[in-house]
Design an enzyme around this catalytic site. Structure first.
Site, PDB file in Angstrom:
ATOM      1  N   GLY A 467       1.151  -1.714   0.496  1.00 52.66           N
ATOM      2  CA  GLY A 467      -0.039  -0.195  -0.145  1.00 52.66           C
ATOM      3  C   GLY A 467       1.032   0.984   0.002  1.00 52.66           C
ATOM      4  O   GLY A 467       0.332   2.337   0.185  1.00 52.66           O
ATOM      5  N   THR A 631       2.256   9.866  -3.855  1.00 52.35           N
ATOM      6  CA  THR A 631       2.456   9.038  -2.424  1.00 52.35           C
ATOM      7  C   THR A 631       2.721   9.381  -1.122  1.00 52.35           C
ATOM      8  O   THR A 631       2.324   8.756  -0.308  1.00 52.35           O
ATOM      9  CB  THR A 631       2.532   8.021  -3.642  1.00 52.35           C
ATOM     10  N   GLY A 701       8.220   5.748   4.397  1.00 53.90           N
ATOM     11  CA  GLY A 701       7.215   4.649   5.202  1.00 53.90           C
ATOM     12  C   GLY A 701       6.738   4.786   6.888  1.00 53.90           C
ATOM     13  O   GLY A 701       5.469   5.331   7.123  1.00 53.90           O
ATOM     14  N   GLU A 702       8.316   4.869   7.423  1.00 50.25           N
ATOM     15  CA  GLU A 702       8.205   4.844   8.902  1.00 50.25           C
ATOM     16  C   GLU A 702       8.621   6.390   9.347  1.00 50.25           C
ATOM     17  O   GLU A 702       7.440   6.463  10.639  1.00 50.25           O
ATOM     18  CB  GLU A 702      10.119   3.822   9.476  1.00 50.25           C
TER      19      GLU A 702
END
Length: 735
Positions: A467, A631, A701-702
């Site tokens: 995702g 994104t 992402g993190e």
């Protein structure tokens, strides 16, 4: 050769996989069909510790449509009797093996699998299985068992300087203890495996995983299968957040049933069973900070106690951030584990940092108020360009820009109002901020690139997309390297037969797989030029590599009109291919690499009810070169929402008398909804970094979640004057 198209990297491109997902065209692990597909339902243990005395499956087996009830007594052989296997994300110790023997190690452990023609029949029959246990006393409470703590196998960096001495003489000193609860991942897609038994006896597995090759390796090891006989695919994953890093128990159960029955089998875990494997562990953290009158840190001690299972020692980097984020010459970090009768914890988004940075940033806020210094200024005073844990400078660290630009867009005051003094009617208003940090890693990864008949390029790697936008980011990287529009690139992933890739996690997918994609495409570009030079009477024989560029599906000389299209090269030579493996450069060894953020939060606390609403958040991110701002922004927004959830909503509540989680469903495991989330503004600061990888990208992402919960907690303190050190911050604690 250089592309003259606008750079594909840095463009806010819509998600490549978006149309498939919104139209239902994307298929997930539990949506693949097979002729004669059987369905499995897991029977979970009702005790926490002990052993199985007997299993009565007669009533279940008598149900029409039930094919088999698998237990530890009749399962196919498991090769892991000697504990000799492991997966890519395993912890020290003996990995859990479902239906291995009669021992029960934790509540909810799978003790049987019922296989039937359809899911409804399987679940009905599973409810009829009767298990007789011999129960033993258990311990599941971290607080009550802290005296049993042992040193964690992954020790934090050793002490530097004299932290205790510096703290004793520090003019300003704070000491506080922070507790974070167990949290469960709860992705939208439940864990599922569809094992298709093929005519030659091989297995085609559709698994919910963050690493198809990891699941393949795991099955081959524990079932003694040749890799050529097992192929794992995960084209689409409906969220994971770390829960798919290790193979979960539905995978070997489905595979064993398929092998035994020589039929295709699907096992889908229920939402309640999502609470019977890994989770973010409960931690208790004690921090002591000392500073001089100007706010300069003199000493820091960070002591962490976390929980683990009896059979594995799970560790995460919880304390190390306190030794690297700020300048301090006297630091002592400790990390201990309490073994409990629970399942092993598992990495969850920003594992270790989400917990450790939370405690550090709350302590820094407490120190700021104790010293009478603006919390933002305190962080600037203690800024460092060096990771003191490693003794290395950062390859880049645009954290100052995050502070300044984030504060400007948020409207952070130069003079902070005293806690509890800002009001709007019956609402107390509070402002809070925190720093975020995450390591910027790169792992070895491989990719391939092949020219297609229409002049497009197919790029492939075994990575997954949970995702995060991997399909889109890799398409953009390939498009830039080959001078193609993105619509002329097709990226293929999620298949164990593709070029090797690491697990998708840790924010290193773009850095690792993206670098491999770039190298493979550059190699293909070279192959295209070499082929063009072999054309009859080719003018490209007279041009060096640097004198030729790729643009819009053609090779073209920079200083002349000579050109040749990719389609013509395919027609002449067929599919030209290239592959590459990217490794971290030796240059990285001289530097520390990390992403950073600054989070600013405004909350409103209802004076009568004690309810907290996060009205607005500004998150400023320094993550190197951002491949796709669209994104990437979504990734940060998701992280911020989770950070708000961590601060105010989430906790897995265990009844320690039973050793069982009580709120094991989405009705009682509290998560924020749309009405709980205010305005979120994300900004990326410019941070060139030629060291971290050839793309200059660090991953996002993190970092989005790190520091958010601390900023919320600090804002709640500023609003109310009351410091809540145990998450989540609920109205009962405030009132």
């Amino acid at each position: 050769m250089n592309s003259q198209l606008p750079a594909a990297i840095g463009t806010p491109l819509d998600r490549i996989d978006g149309p498939l997902k919104v139209t239902g065209g994307a298929r997930y692990a539990a949506e693949y069909r097979a002729e004669g597909l059987l369905h499995g339902a897991v029977v979970s243990s009702s005790i926490t510790l002990g052993r199985i005395l007997a299993i009565d499956s007669n009533a279940a087996s008598a149900i029409p449509g039930v094919h088999w009830v698998m237990t530890h007594l009749n399962r196919p052989p498991l090769a892991a009797d000697d504990d000799s296997y492991e997966d890519q994300d395993s912890a020290d110790g003996s990995s859990f093996r479902p239906l291995f023997n009669d021992r029960v190690l934790y509540n909810g452990q799978p003790v049987a699998l019922v296989i039937a023609d359809d899911l409804e029949t399987a679940r009905h029959a599973a409810a009829l299985v009767r298990v007789e246990y011999e129960s033993r006393p258990h311990s599941t409470d971290l607080r009550k068992n802290q005296a049993e703590a042992i040193p964690a196998p992954a020790e934090p960096p050793g002490p530097r300087g004299d932290a205790d001495g510096a703290l004793c003489s520090a003019p300003v000193r704070i000491e506080a203890e922070y507790e974070l609860p167990v949290e469960h991942h709860n992705p939208m897609e439940s864990h599922a495996s569809t094992v298709i038994f093929q005519s030659d006896g091989s297995l085609l597995v559709h698994d919910k995983t963050q690493g198809a090759q990891n699941s393949q390796s795991y099955l081959c090891q524990i079932l003694k299968l040749e890799p050529s006989r097992v192929r794992v695919q995960a084209a689409f994953v409906g969220g994971a957040f770390g829960s798919g890093l290790r193979p979960q128990y539905q995978l070997p159960l489905a595979a064993m049933a398929a092998i035994k029955l020589k039929r295709s089998v699907r096992v889908v875990l229920t939402r309640q069973q999502q609470f019977t494997f890994g989770y973010r562990p409960r931690t208790v953290q004690r921090l002591t900070l000392g500073a001089d009158e100007t706010g300069r840190l003199l000493g820091l001690v960070h002591q962490v106690t976390g929980q683990t299972s009896r059979f594995e020692q799970f560790t995460a980097h919880v304390a190390q951030w306190s030794g690297m984020l700020y300048r301090c010459d006297n630091v002592r970090l400790t990390y201990r584990l309490v073994p409990l009768d629970v399942y092993t914890p598992l990495d969850m988004r920003a594992p270790g940092a989400a917990e450790g940075v939370h405690a550090l940033e709350c302590a820094m806020d407490e120190l700021a108020w104790a010293a009478g210094i603006n919390p933002l200024h305190l962080r600037l005073i203690n800024f460092t360009d060096t990771n003191q844990n490693l003794g290395k400078p950062y390859s880049s660290k645009a954290l100052r820009d995050c502070y300044s630009e984030g504060a400007r867009q948020f409207g952070w005051p130069t003079q902070m109002p005293e806690p509890g003094t800002l009001r709007e009617g019956d609402q107390r208003i509070g402002l809070g901020m925190a720093t975020g940090v995450w390591e910027a890693l790169q792992m070895p990864a491989s990719a391939s690139a092949a020219l297609a008949v229409d002049g497009s390029v197919v790029v492939a790697s075994a990575t997954t997309d949970i995702g995060t936008g991997t399909y889109t980011a890799m398409t953009q990287i390939a498009a830039e390297a080959l001078g193609l529009p993105p619509e002329k690139v097709r990226f293929v992933l999620g298949d164990s037969s593709l070029p090797k890739a690491p697990l998708q996690g840790g924010s290193f997918t773009v850095s690792s797989v993206g670098s491999a994609v770039r190298e493979a495409c550059l190699a293909l570009r070279q192959n295209l030029l070499d082929a063009a030079r072999q054309l009859p009477s080719s003018p490209f024989q007279h041009f060096s590599d640097d004198q030729v560029q790729c643009s819009d599906g053609r090779l073209q000389a920079k200083t002349a009109e000579h050109r040749v299209g990719f389609v013509e090269l395919f027609q002449r030579y067929g599919s030209l291919r290239a592959s590459a493996t990217a490794h971290p450069s030796a240059l990285r060894q001289r530097y520390a690499t990390a992403t950073h953020s600054a989070v600013f939060v405004e909350v409103a606390v209802d004076e009568a009810l004690g309810t907290v609403r996060v009205r607005r958040v500004v998150s400023a991110i320094a993550a190197g070169r951002v491949v796709n701002p669209k994104t990437a922004r979504s990734q940060i927004i998701g992280g911020v929402i989770w950070g708000v959830s961590m601060a105010l909503h989430e906790a897995s509540l265990m009844d320690h008398r039973l050793g069982r989680f009580m709120n094991h469903n989405l009705a009682e495991y509290h998560l924020p909804v749309q009405a709980d989330i205010g305005d979120i503004r994300v900004l990326f600061v410019d941070e060139p970094d030629p060291v971290v990888n050839p793309l200059g990208s660090k991953g996002v992402g993190e970092i989005g979640i790190v520091g958010v919960a601390a900023a919320v907690a600090n804002a709640v303190y500023h609003a109310t004057g009351k410091r809540i050190r145990e998450l989540p911050i609920t109205l009962d604690k405030l009132l």
